[in-house]
Design a protein around this motif. Structure first.
Motif, PDB file in Angstrom:
ATOM      1  N   ALA A 100      49.725 -25.801  -9.258  1.00 56.86           N
ATOM      2  CA  ALA A 100      48.632 -25.315  -8.415  1.00 56.86           C
ATOM      3  C   ALA A 100      48.560 -26.144  -7.135  1.00 56.86           C
ATOM      4  O   ALA A 100      48.533 -27.375  -7.192  1.00 56.86           O
ATOM      5  CB  ALA A 100      47.317 -25.394  -9.171  1.00 56.86           C
ATOM      6  N   PRO A 101      48.534 -25.523  -5.967  1.00 58.01           N
ATOM      7  CA  PRO A 101      48.510 -26.272  -4.702  1.00 58.01           C
ATOM      8  C   PRO A 101      47.206 -27.041  -4.515  1.00 58.01           C
ATOM      9  O   PRO A 101      46.123 -26.506  -4.758  1.00 58.01           O
ATOM     10  CB  PRO A 101      48.653 -25.174  -3.635  1.00 58.01           C
ATOM     11  N   ILE A 102      47.331 -28.292  -4.096  1.00 58.61           N
ATOM     12  CA  ILE A 102      46.156 -29.103  -3.784  1.00 58.61           C
ATOM     13  C   ILE A 102      45.362 -28.420  -2.669  1.00 58.61           C
ATOM     14  O   ILE A 102      45.919 -27.916  -1.697  1.00 58.61           O
ATOM     15  CB  ILE A 102      46.572 -30.518  -3.333  1.00 58.61           C
ATOM     16  N   GLY A 103      44.059 -28.412  -2.807  1.00 58.63           N
ATOM     17  CA  GLY A 103      43.191 -27.810  -1.802  1.00 58.63           C
ATOM     18  C   GLY A 103      42.834 -26.366  -2.079  1.00 58.63           C
ATOM     19  O   GLY A 103      41.980 -25.794  -1.388  1.00 58.63           O
ATOM     20  N   THR A 104      43.460 -25.764  -3.091  1.00 62.45           N
ATOM     21  CA  THR A 104      43.129 -24.386  -3.453  1.00 62.45           C
ATOM     22  C   THR A 104      41.764 -24.334  -4.133  1.00 62.45           C
ATOM     23  O   THR A 104      41.436 -25.192  -4.949  1.00 62.45           O
ATOM     24  CB  THR A 104      44.185 -23.804  -4.409  1.00 62.45           C
ATOM     25  N   VAL A 105      40.976 -23.343  -3.794  1.00 63.27           N
ATOM     26  CA  VAL A 105      39.714 -23.098  -4.488  1.00 63.27           C
ATOM     27  C   VAL A 105      39.915 -21.887  -5.389  1.00 63.27           C
ATOM     28  O   VAL A 105      40.167 -20.779  -4.910  1.00 63.27           O
ATOM     29  CB  VAL A 105      38.557 -22.854  -3.506  1.00 63.27           C
ATOM     30  N   VAL A 106      39.844 -22.117  -6.696  1.00 67.43           N
ATOM     31  CA  VAL A 106      40.046 -21.049  -7.676  1.00 67.43           C
ATOM     32  C   VAL A 106      38.684 -20.493  -8.083  1.00 67.43           C
ATOM     33  O   VAL A 106      37.793 -21.243  -8.482  1.00 67.43           O
ATOM     34  CB  VAL A 106      40.794 -21.566  -8.916  1.00 67.43           C
ATOM     35  N   GLN A 118      19.930  -7.812 -32.166  1.00 65.37           N
ATOM     36  CA  GLN A 118      20.135  -7.749 -33.611  1.00 65.37           C
ATOM     37  C   GLN A 118      20.799  -6.447 -34.054  1.00 65.37           C
ATOM     38  O   GLN A 118      21.504  -6.407 -35.064  1.00 65.37           O
ATOM     39  CB  GLN A 118      18.795  -7.919 -34.330  1.00 65.37           C
ATOM     40  N   ASN A 119      20.594  -5.388 -33.292  1.00 63.83           N
ATOM     41  CA  ASN A 119      21.175  -4.093 -33.631  1.00 63.83           C
ATOM     42  C   ASN A 119      22.512  -3.852 -32.939  1.00 63.83           C
ATOM     43  O   ASN A 119      22.992  -2.720 -32.890  1.00 63.83           O
ATOM     44  CB  ASN A 119      20.189  -2.980 -33.277  1.00 63.83           C
ATOM     45  N   ASN A 120      23.090  -4.931 -32.393  1.00 70.44           N
ATOM     46  CA  ASN A 120      24.381  -4.870 -31.705  1.00 70.44           C
ATOM     47  C   ASN A 120      24.329  -3.981 -30.464  1.00 70.44           C
ATOM     48  O   ASN A 120      25.334  -3.393 -30.053  1.00 70.44           O
ATOM     49  CB  ASN A 120      25.479  -4.376 -32.649  1.00 70.44           C
ATOM     50  N   ILE A 121      23.142  -3.882 -29.869  1.00 73.54           N
ATOM     51  CA  ILE A 121      22.961  -3.085 -28.655  1.00 73.54           C
ATOM     52  C   ILE A 121      23.097  -4.004 -27.444  1.00 73.54           C
ATOM     53  O   ILE A 121      22.417  -5.036 -27.358  1.00 73.54           O
ATOM     54  CB  ILE A 121      21.587  -2.396 -28.649  1.00 73.54           C
ATOM     55  N   PRO A 122      23.985  -3.680 -26.498  1.00 70.62           N
ATOM     56  CA  PRO A 122      24.184  -4.535 -25.325  1.00 70.62           C
ATOM     57  C   PRO A 122      22.918  -4.645 -24.479  1.00 70.62           C
ATOM     58  O   PRO A 122      22.156  -3.686 -24.336  1.00 70.62           O
ATOM     59  CB  PRO A 122      25.307  -3.827 -24.556  1.00 70.62           C
ATOM     60  N   MET A 123      22.712  -5.837 -23.907  1.00 69.38           N
ATOM     61  CA  MET A 123      21.587  -6.085 -23.013  1.00 69.38           C
ATOM     62  C   MET A 123      22.066  -6.027 -21.566  1.00 69.38           C
ATOM     63  O   MET A 123      23.251  -6.185 -21.271  1.00 69.38           O
ATOM     64  CB  MET A 123      20.992  -7.473 -23.281  1.00 69.38           C
ATOM     65  N   HIS A 124      21.109  -5.846 -20.666  1.00 64.84           N
ATOM     66  CA  HIS A 124      21.422  -5.946 -19.239  1.00 64.84           C
ATOM     67  C   HIS A 124      21.774  -7.398 -18.915  1.00 64.84           C
ATOM     68  O   HIS A 124      21.102  -8.330 -19.365  1.00 64.84           O
ATOM     69  CB  HIS A 124      20.224  -5.510 -18.401  1.00 64.84           C
ATOM     70  N   THR A 125      22.838  -7.614 -18.138  1.00 64.88           N
ATOM     71  CA  THR A 125      23.267  -8.969 -17.800  1.00 64.88           C
ATOM     72  C   THR A 125      23.458  -9.120 -16.300  1.00 64.88           C
ATOM     73  O   THR A 125      23.818  -8.171 -15.600  1.00 64.88           O
ATOM     74  CB  THR A 125      24.592  -9.336 -18.498  1.00 64.88           C
ATOM     75  N   GLU A 126      23.204 -10.346 -15.815  1.00 61.23           N
ATOM     76  CA  GLU A 126      23.516 -10.741 -14.442  1.00 61.23           C
ATOM     77  C   GLU A 126      24.423 -11.959 -14.518  1.00 61.23           C
ATOM     78  O   GLU A 126      24.173 -12.877 -15.306  1.00 61.23           O
ATOM     79  CB  GLU A 126      22.241 -11.080 -13.665  1.00 61.23           C
ATOM     80  N   LEU A 127      25.473 -11.983 -13.697  1.00 57.71           N
ATOM     81  CA  LEU A 127      26.495 -13.018 -13.798  1.00 57.71           C
ATOM     82  C   LEU A 127      26.594 -13.819 -12.509  1.00 57.71           C
ATOM     83  O   LEU A 127      26.287 -13.323 -11.425  1.00 57.71           O
ATOM     84  CB  LEU A 127      27.856 -12.387 -14.108  1.00 57.71           C
ATOM     85  N   PHE A 128      27.057 -15.063 -12.635  1.00 64.69           N
ATOM     86  CA  PHE A 128      27.265 -15.928 -11.484  1.00 64.69           C
ATOM     87  C   PHE A 128      28.698 -16.448 -11.515  1.00 64.69           C
ATOM     88  O   PHE A 128      29.175 -16.904 -12.554  1.00 64.69           O
ATOM     89  CB  PHE A 128      26.278 -17.106 -11.504  1.00 64.69           C
ATOM     90  N   GLU A 129      29.372 -16.375 -10.375  1.00 70.51           N
ATOM     91  CA  GLU A 129      30.746 -16.858 -10.292  1.00 70.51           C
ATOM     92  C   GLU A 129      30.774 -18.383 -10.191  1.00 70.51           C
ATOM     93  O   GLU A 129      29.786 -19.027  -9.857  1.00 70.51           O
ATOM     94  CB  GLU A 129      31.440 -16.253  -9.069  1.00 70.51           C
ATOM     95  N   SER A 130      31.956 -18.951 -10.483  1.00 79.64           N
ATOM     96  CA  SER A 130      32.165 -20.388 -10.371  1.00 79.64           C
ATOM     97  C   SER A 130      33.426 -20.657  -9.565  1.00 79.64           C
ATOM     98  O   SER A 130      34.295 -19.793  -9.448  1.00 79.64           O
ATOM     99  CB  SER A 130      32.298 -21.023 -11.758  1.00 79.64           C
ATOM    100  N   ASN A 131      33.510 -21.877  -9.037  1.00 80.22           N
ATOM    101  CA  ASN A 131      34.681 -22.295  -8.279  1.00 80.22           C
ATOM    102  C   ASN A 131      35.211 -23.614  -8.830  1.00 80.22           C
ATOM    103  O   ASN A 131      34.429 -24.490  -9.209  1.00 80.22           O
ATOM    104  CB  ASN A 131      34.344 -22.480  -6.796  1.00 80.22           C
ATOM    105  N   VAL A 132      36.530 -23.743  -8.865  1.00 75.35           N
ATOM    106  CA  VAL A 132      37.178 -25.007  -9.217  1.00 75.35           C
ATOM    107  C   VAL A 132      38.072 -25.408  -8.057  1.00 75.35           C
ATOM    108  O   VAL A 132      38.992 -24.668  -7.686  1.00 75.35           O
ATOM    109  CB  VAL A 132      38.005 -24.896 -10.509  1.00 75.35           C
ATOM    110  N   TYR A 133      37.788 -26.563  -7.473  1.00 74.00           N
ATOM    111  CA  TYR A 133      38.612 -27.094  -6.381  1.00 74.00           C
ATOM    112  C   TYR A 133      39.801 -27.825  -6.996  1.00 74.00           C
ATOM    113  O   TYR A 133      39.629 -28.698  -7.857  1.00 74.00           O
ATOM    114  CB  TYR A 133      37.785 -28.039  -5.512  1.00 74.00           C
TER     115      TYR A 133
END
Length: 371
Positions: A100-106, A118-133
Protein backbone atom coordinates in the motif's frame (compact mmCIF):
# COMPACT_ATOMS: atom_id res chain seq x y z
CA UNK A 1 -30.02 2.41 14.47
CA UNK A 2 -26.72 4.13 13.67
CA UNK A 3 -23.47 2.22 13.12
CA UNK A 4 -19.94 3.51 12.65
CA UNK A 5 -16.33 2.34 12.50
CA UNK A 6 -13.94 5.21 13.06
CA UNK A 7 -10.71 6.65 11.68
CA UNK A 8 -7.15 5.39 12.20
CA UNK A 9 -3.69 5.20 10.63
CA UNK A 10 -1.26 2.31 10.05
CA UNK A 11 1.90 1.48 8.13
CA UNK A 12 2.01 -0.99 5.21
CA UNK A 13 2.30 -4.58 6.41
CA UNK A 14 0.85 -3.79 9.85
CA UNK A 15 -2.41 -4.51 11.61
CA UNK A 16 -4.86 -1.80 12.61
CA UNK A 17 -7.89 -2.07 14.87
CA UNK A 18 -11.03 0.00 14.48
CA UNK A 19 -14.04 0.04 16.81
CA UNK A 20 -17.58 -0.88 15.81
CA UNK A 21 -20.02 1.52 17.47
CA UNK A 22 -23.80 1.23 17.59
CA UNK A 23 -26.52 3.63 18.71
CA UNK A 24 -29.88 1.88 18.84
CA UNK A 25 -33.30 3.07 19.95
CA UNK A 26 -34.68 -0.46 20.38
CA UNK A 27 -33.25 -3.82 21.44
CA UNK A 28 -30.96 -5.44 18.84
CA UNK A 29 -30.71 -9.21 18.37
CA UNK A 30 -28.38 -9.35 15.39
CA UNK A 31 -25.94 -7.27 13.34
CA UNK A 32 -24.41 -8.15 9.98
CA UNK A 33 -21.96 -5.85 8.21
CA UNK A 34 -19.99 -6.20 4.97
CA UNK A 35 -16.88 -4.01 5.19
CA UNK A 36 -15.31 -2.79 1.94
CA UNK A 37 -12.11 -0.77 1.47
CA UNK A 38 -11.36 1.59 -1.41
CA UNK A 39 -8.66 1.38 -2.66
CA UNK A 40 -8.55 -2.32 -1.72
CA UNK A 41 -5.41 -2.18 0.43
CA UNK A 42 -7.06 -3.35 3.66
CA UNK A 43 -8.45 -6.79 4.48
CA UNK A 44 -10.19 -8.17 7.56
CA UNK A 45 -8.49 -10.56 9.99
CA UNK A 46 -10.70 -10.94 13.06
CA UNK A 47 -13.55 -9.45 15.06
CA UNK A 48 -13.76 -9.49 18.84
CA UNK A 49 -16.51 -8.25 21.14
CA UNK A 50 -15.95 -5.82 24.00
CA UNK A 51 -17.15 -5.79 27.60
CA UNK A 52 -19.96 -3.36 26.70
CA UNK A 53 -22.37 -6.31 26.69
CA UNK A 54 -22.36 -10.00 27.69
CA UNK A 55 -21.87 -11.69 24.31
CA UNK A 56 -21.36 -15.20 25.77
CA UNK A 57 -24.47 -16.58 24.03
CA UNK A 58 -23.95 -14.67 20.80
CA UNK A 59 -22.51 -16.00 17.56
CA UNK A 60 -19.54 -13.78 16.64
CA UNK A 61 -17.92 -14.34 13.24
CA UNK A 62 -15.63 -12.54 10.84
CA UNK A 63 -14.72 -13.92 7.42
CA UNK A 64 -13.67 -12.72 3.99
CA UNK A 65 -16.31 -12.94 1.25
CA UNK A 66 -14.77 -11.93 -2.06
CA UNK A 67 -13.25 -8.49 -1.59
CA UNK A 68 -15.41 -7.76 1.47
CA UNK A 69 -15.06 -8.65 5.15
CA UNK A 70 -18.28 -9.99 6.67
CA UNK A 71 -18.97 -9.36 10.36
CA UNK A 72 -21.80 -11.21 12.11
CA UNK A 73 -23.04 -10.82 15.68
CA UNK A 74 -26.23 -12.74 16.48
CA UNK A 75 -27.99 -13.51 19.75
CA UNK A 76 -28.61 -17.25 19.33
CA UNK A 77 -30.61 -17.57 22.57
CA UNK A 78 -32.93 -14.66 21.65
CA UNK A 79 -33.03 -13.64 25.32
CA UNK A 80 -29.95 -11.43 25.63
CA UNK A 81 -30.28 -8.53 23.16
CA UNK A 82 -28.20 -5.39 22.95
CA UNK A 83 -30.21 -2.89 25.02
CA UNK A 84 -31.11 0.56 23.77
CA UNK A 85 -28.20 2.96 24.00
CA UNK A 86 -24.82 3.83 22.52
CA UNK A 87 -21.90 1.44 22.83
CA UNK A 88 -18.56 0.24 21.53
CA UNK A 89 -19.62 -3.34 20.83
CA UNK A 90 -16.68 -4.84 18.92
CA UNK A 91 -13.16 -4.31 17.59
CA UNK A 92 -12.32 -5.17 14.00
CA UNK A 93 -8.72 -6.23 13.28
CA UNK A 94 -7.54 -5.33 9.78
CA UNK A 95 -4.32 -5.89 7.84
CA UNK A 96 -2.76 -3.23 5.61
CA UNK A 97 -1.26 -4.57 2.37
CA UNK A 98 2.54 -4.41 2.45
CA UNK A 99 2.47 -2.72 -0.98
CA UNK A 100 0.00 0.00 0.00
CA UNK A 101 1.50 3.39 -0.98
CA UNK A 102 2.43 5.69 1.89
CA UNK A 103 0.10 8.68 2.05
CA UNK A 104 -2.92 6.84 0.65
CA UNK A 105 -6.21 7.44 2.44
CA UNK A 106 -8.30 4.26 2.35
CA UNK A 107 -12.03 4.65 2.81
CA UNK A 108 -13.90 1.94 4.71
CA UNK A 109 -17.53 1.47 3.76
CA UNK A 110 -20.12 -0.55 5.66
CA UNK A 111 -22.36 -2.10 3.02
CA UNK A 112 -25.33 -4.46 3.11
CA UNK A 113 -25.78 -3.71 6.81
CA UNK A 114 -28.63 -5.58 8.48
CA UNK A 115 -29.68 -4.93 12.09
CA UNK A 116 -32.61 -7.05 13.29
CA UNK A 117 -35.08 -7.16 16.16
CA UNK A 118 -36.42 -10.22 18.02
CA UNK A 119 -38.57 -11.21 15.05
CA UNK A 120 -35.60 -11.00 12.67
CA UNK A 121 -37.12 -7.90 11.06
CA UNK A 122 -34.52 -5.43 9.72
CA UNK A 123 -34.39 -1.97 11.30
CA UNK A 124 -33.74 1.35 9.63
CA UNK A 125 -29.99 2.09 9.75
CA UNK A 126 -27.72 5.10 9.21
CA UNK A 127 -24.03 4.51 8.50
CA UNK A 128 -20.83 6.51 8.83
CA UNK A 129 -17.73 5.97 6.70
CA UNK A 130 -14.20 5.67 8.09
CA UNK A 131 -10.74 6.50 6.79
CA UNK A 132 -7.38 4.83 7.36
CA UNK A 133 -4.27 6.85 6.52
CA UNK A 134 -1.47 4.62 5.22
CA UNK A 135 1.76 5.54 6.98
CA UNK A 136 2.46 7.82 9.91
CA UNK A 137 1.14 11.32 9.16
CA UNK A 138 3.02 14.43 10.27
CA UNK A 139 0.01 15.59 12.32
CA UNK A 140 -2.11 13.16 14.36
CA UNK A 141 -5.13 14.65 16.13
CA UNK A 142 -7.04 12.80 18.82
CA UNK A 143 -9.70 13.35 21.44
CA UNK A 144 -7.84 13.78 24.72
CA UNK A 145 -9.23 14.32 28.21
CA UNK A 146 -12.99 14.42 28.67
CA UNK A 147 -14.44 16.12 31.75
CA UNK A 148 -18.14 15.37 31.83
CA UNK A 149 -18.65 17.41 35.00
CA UNK A 150 -17.45 20.64 33.37
CA UNK A 151 -18.55 19.40 29.91
CA UNK A 152 -15.22 19.97 28.20
CA UNK A 153 -13.18 17.95 25.69
CA UNK A 154 -9.54 18.56 24.79
CA UNK A 155 -8.13 17.98 21.32
CA UNK A 156 -4.57 16.64 21.37
CA UNK A 157 -2.00 16.92 18.60
CA UNK A 158 1.12 14.82 18.02
CA UNK A 159 3.11 16.47 15.22
CA UNK A 160 6.53 15.90 13.67
CA UNK A 161 6.32 19.14 11.64
CA UNK A 162 5.23 22.63 12.75
CA UNK A 163 1.50 23.22 12.24
CA UNK A 164 0.26 26.73 11.46
CA UNK A 165 -3.37 26.04 10.53
CA UNK A 166 -5.73 23.38 11.90
CA UNK A 167 -9.19 22.58 10.54
CA UNK A 168 -11.34 19.94 12.25
CA UNK A 169 -14.83 18.46 11.96
CA UNK A 170 -16.23 16.97 15.17
CA UNK A 171 -19.11 14.60 14.40
CA UNK A 172 -21.59 13.11 16.86
CA UNK A 173 -24.20 10.38 16.79
CA UNK A 174 -26.94 10.88 17.53
CA UNK A 175 -26.91 14.64 17.00
CA UNK A 176 -26.93 15.52 20.69
CA UNK A 177 -23.82 17.68 21.25
CA UNK A 178 -23.94 21.47 20.98
CA UNK A 179 -20.52 23.18 20.93
CA UNK A 180 -20.65 26.31 23.09
CA UNK A 181 -17.01 27.46 22.97
CA UNK A 182 -13.59 26.57 21.52
CA UNK A 183 -10.47 27.98 23.20
CA UNK A 184 -6.68 27.57 22.79
CA UNK A 185 -4.97 25.52 25.48
CA UNK A 186 -1.69 23.72 26.17
CA UNK A 187 0.78 24.00 23.28
CA UNK A 188 -1.37 26.30 21.16
CA UNK A 189 -1.29 30.07 21.71
CA UNK A 190 -2.95 31.18 18.49
CA UNK A 191 -6.47 32.13 17.49
CA UNK A 192 -9.72 30.25 17.01
CA UNK A 193 -11.75 31.57 14.09
CA UNK A 194 -15.14 33.04 14.91
CA UNK A 195 -16.87 30.59 12.57
CA UNK A 196 -15.87 27.70 14.83
CA UNK A 197 -18.81 25.97 16.47
CA UNK A 198 -21.89 23.98 15.53
CA UNK A 199 -22.88 24.05 11.85
CA UNK A 200 -26.37 23.69 10.41
CA UNK A 201 -25.87 19.98 9.68
CA UNK A 202 -24.91 19.28 13.30
CA UNK A 203 -21.16 18.88 12.67
CA UNK A 204 -18.82 20.80 14.95
CA UNK A 205 -16.47 22.90 12.79
CA UNK A 206 -13.19 24.25 14.22
CA UNK A 207 -10.64 26.51 12.50
CA UNK A 208 -7.55 27.47 14.51
CA UNK A 209 -4.32 29.14 13.40
CA UNK A 210 -1.07 30.75 14.50
CA UNK A 211 0.53 32.20 11.38
CA UNK A 212 3.36 33.81 13.36
CA UNK A 213 4.98 30.86 15.13
CA UNK A 214 2.72 27.83 14.61
CA UNK A 215 2.53 24.81 16.89
CA UNK A 216 6.03 23.45 17.45
CA UNK A 217 6.91 19.78 17.01
CA UNK A 218 5.71 17.76 20.00
CA UNK A 219 2.58 16.28 21.54
CA UNK A 220 -0.16 17.38 23.90
CA UNK A 221 -3.43 19.34 24.08
CA UNK A 222 -4.05 22.31 21.78
CA UNK A 223 -7.78 23.06 22.05
CA UNK A 224 -10.49 22.87 24.71
CA UNK A 225 -14.07 22.43 23.52
CA UNK A 226 -17.00 23.29 25.78
CA UNK A 227 -20.28 21.58 24.98
CA UNK A 228 -23.87 21.02 26.06
CA UNK A 229 -25.89 17.84 25.67
CA UNK A 230 -29.18 18.64 23.95
CA UNK A 231 -31.99 16.67 25.58
CA UNK A 232 -34.67 17.66 23.06
CA UNK A 233 -33.53 15.67 20.01
CA UNK A 234 -35.27 12.39 20.84
CA UNK A 235 -32.14 10.27 21.20
CA UNK A 236 -31.69 7.53 23.76
CA UNK A 237 -28.70 7.05 26.05
CA UNK A 238 -25.17 8.24 25.41
CA UNK A 239 -23.63 10.23 22.57
CA UNK A 240 -20.52 9.27 20.62
CA UNK A 241 -18.25 11.96 19.17
CA UNK A 242 -15.21 11.67 16.92
CA UNK A 243 -12.97 13.64 14.56
CA UNK A 244 -14.58 12.91 11.21
CA UNK A 245 -12.29 15.18 9.17
CA UNK A 246 -8.95 16.88 9.87
CA UNK A 247 -6.51 19.00 7.88
CA UNK A 248 -3.33 20.95 8.66
CA UNK A 249 -1.12 23.47 6.88
CA UNK A 250 2.44 24.74 7.20
CA UNK A 251 3.68 28.35 7.24
CA UNK A 252 3.19 28.60 3.46
CA UNK A 253 -0.34 27.16 3.80
CA UNK A 254 0.71 23.92 2.11
CA UNK A 255 -1.18 20.84 3.28
CA UNK A 256 0.45 18.62 5.92
CA UNK A 257 -0.43 14.88 5.99
CA UNK A 258 -2.88 14.51 8.89
CA UNK A 259 -5.22 12.04 10.53
CA UNK A 260 -7.79 12.12 13.32
CA UNK A 261 -7.92 9.12 15.66
CA UNK A 262 -10.09 7.98 18.53
CA UNK A 263 -13.56 8.71 19.86
CA UNK A 264 -15.40 9.56 23.07
CA UNK A 265 -18.71 8.32 24.44
CA UNK A 266 -20.41 10.97 26.55
CA UNK A 267 -22.92 10.03 29.22
CA UNK A 268 -26.13 11.92 28.51
CA UNK A 269 -27.46 10.89 31.93
CA UNK A 270 -24.33 11.27 34.07
CA UNK A 271 -24.88 10.18 37.68
CA UNK A 272 -22.85 10.45 40.84
CA UNK A 273 -22.73 6.69 41.39
CA UNK A 274 -20.77 6.17 38.17
CA UNK A 275 -18.13 8.65 39.29
CA UNK A 276 -17.78 7.06 42.74
CA UNK A 277 -17.04 3.64 41.24
CA UNK A 278 -14.18 4.93 39.09
CA UNK A 279 -10.62 4.04 40.23
CA UNK A 280 -8.99 6.77 42.31
CA UNK A 281 -5.45 6.18 41.02
CA UNK A 282 -3.77 5.72 37.64
CA UNK A 283 -2.19 2.28 37.81
CA UNK A 284 -0.60 -0.39 35.60
CA UNK A 285 -0.74 -3.83 37.23
CA UNK A 286 1.71 -6.75 36.92
CA UNK A 287 0.94 -9.02 33.98
CA UNK A 288 -0.62 -12.36 34.88
CA UNK A 289 0.64 -14.97 34.39
CA UNK A 290 4.25 -13.82 34.34
CA UNK A 291 6.34 -15.58 33.03
CA UNK A 292 3.80 -16.69 30.41
CA UNK A 293 3.24 -18.81 27.32
CA UNK A 294 1.39 -18.18 25.07
CA UNK A 295 -0.78 -15.34 26.47
CA UNK A 296 -0.85 -12.97 29.42
CA UNK A 297 -3.35 -10.45 30.80
CA UNK A 298 -2.40 -6.82 31.39
CA UNK A 299 -4.68 -4.82 33.70
CA UNK A 300 -4.73 -1.06 34.23
CA UNK A 301 -6.86 1.51 36.05
CA UNK A 302 -7.98 4.87 34.65
CA UNK A 303 -9.38 7.39 37.17
CA UNK A 304 -10.40 9.73 34.33
CA UNK A 305 -11.56 9.37 30.75
CA UNK A 306 -8.89 10.24 28.19
CA UNK A 307 -6.59 9.14 25.38
CA UNK A 308 -4.78 5.88 26.20
CA UNK A 309 -1.80 4.15 24.58
CA UNK A 310 -0.61 0.70 25.75
CA UNK A 311 2.43 -0.69 23.92
CA UNK A 312 4.94 -3.53 24.23
CA UNK A 313 8.68 -2.91 23.67
CA UNK A 314 11.76 -5.11 23.62
CA UNK A 315 14.75 -4.31 25.84
CA UNK A 316 16.33 -2.32 22.99
CA UNK A 317 13.36 0.07 23.05
CA UNK A 318 11.85 -1.11 19.76
CA UNK A 319 8.07 -1.11 19.63
CA UNK A 320 6.75 -4.67 19.28
CA UNK A 321 2.99 -4.34 19.60
CA UNK A 322 0.37 -1.66 20.18
CA UNK A 323 -2.30 -3.22 22.41
CA UNK A 324 -4.50 -0.15 22.88
CA UNK A 325 -4.62 3.30 21.30
CA UNK A 326 -7.56 5.66 21.55
CA UNK A 327 -10.07 7.26 23.87
CA UNK A 328 -11.25 5.24 26.86
CA UNK A 329 -13.64 5.91 29.71
CA UNK A 330 -12.60 5.81 33.36
CA UNK A 331 -12.53 2.34 34.91
CA UNK A 332 -10.46 -0.84 35.12
CA UNK A 333 -9.38 -2.53 31.89
CA UNK A 334 -7.80 -5.85 30.90
CA UNK A 335 -5.93 -6.50 27.64
CA UNK A 336 -4.53 -9.82 26.42
CA UNK A 337 -1.15 -10.03 24.66
CA UNK A 338 -0.73 -13.16 22.57
CA UNK A 339 3.04 -12.89 22.05
CA UNK A 340 2.69 -11.48 18.53
CA UNK A 341 4.04 -8.27 17.00
CA UNK A 342 2.20 -5.63 14.97
CA UNK A 343 2.63 -7.80 11.86
CA UNK A 344 0.97 -10.84 13.47
CA UNK A 345 4.26 -12.75 13.85
CA UNK A 346 5.23 -14.71 16.97
CA UNK A 347 8.05 -12.98 18.83
CA UNK A 348 10.99 -14.74 20.43
CA UNK A 349 11.24 -15.66 24.10
CA UNK A 350 12.65 -13.01 26.38
CA UNK A 351 11.96 -10.00 28.57
CA UNK A 352 9.56 -7.34 27.30
CA UNK A 353 8.45 -3.96 28.61
CA UNK A 354 4.80 -2.90 28.50
CA UNK A 355 4.11 0.81 28.89
CA UNK A 356 0.86 2.65 29.56
CA UNK A 357 0.43 6.35 28.68
CA UNK A 358 -2.70 8.29 29.63
CA UNK A 359 -3.46 11.91 30.50
CA UNK A 360 0.23 12.81 30.62
CA UNK A 361 1.10 9.92 32.97
CA UNK A 362 3.36 6.98 32.12
CA UNK A 363 3.91 3.63 33.85
CA UNK A 364 5.95 0.60 32.74
CA UNK A 365 6.30 -3.02 33.84
CA UNK A 366 8.32 -6.05 32.73
CA UNK A 367 7.08 -9.45 31.61
CA UNK A 368 8.81 -12.63 30.46
CA UNK A 369 7.69 -14.71 27.47
CA UNK A 370 8.70 -18.37 27.63
CA UNK A 371 8.91 -20.84 24.74
Amino acid sequence: TRSSDLNAHANPGEMVTIPLIINNTQDVYGVQVFLTSAPAYISGIAVGTTTYHDFSNWTVEGNNVGDQYRILLFNTSLNNPLPQGTGHIADISLFVDANAPIGTVVQLFMEEVVVVDQNNIPMHTELFESNVYIGTPDAIYSIGDVNESSQTITIDLENTAPVYVTELDLADAPDGIQITNVAPTGRFNGSVDGQSGETEDGIGYILAYDLASGIAVGSGPILEISYDIRMDTGFFGDVITWLSSVSSADASLNAIPSSGDGFAILDANLNVETDILAPIKFSLHPAFPNPFNPTTNIRYDLPHAGYVVLRVFDLAGREIRTLARGFDLSGSRSVVWDGRDNHGRNVSAGVYIYRLEASGLVESQKMVLLK
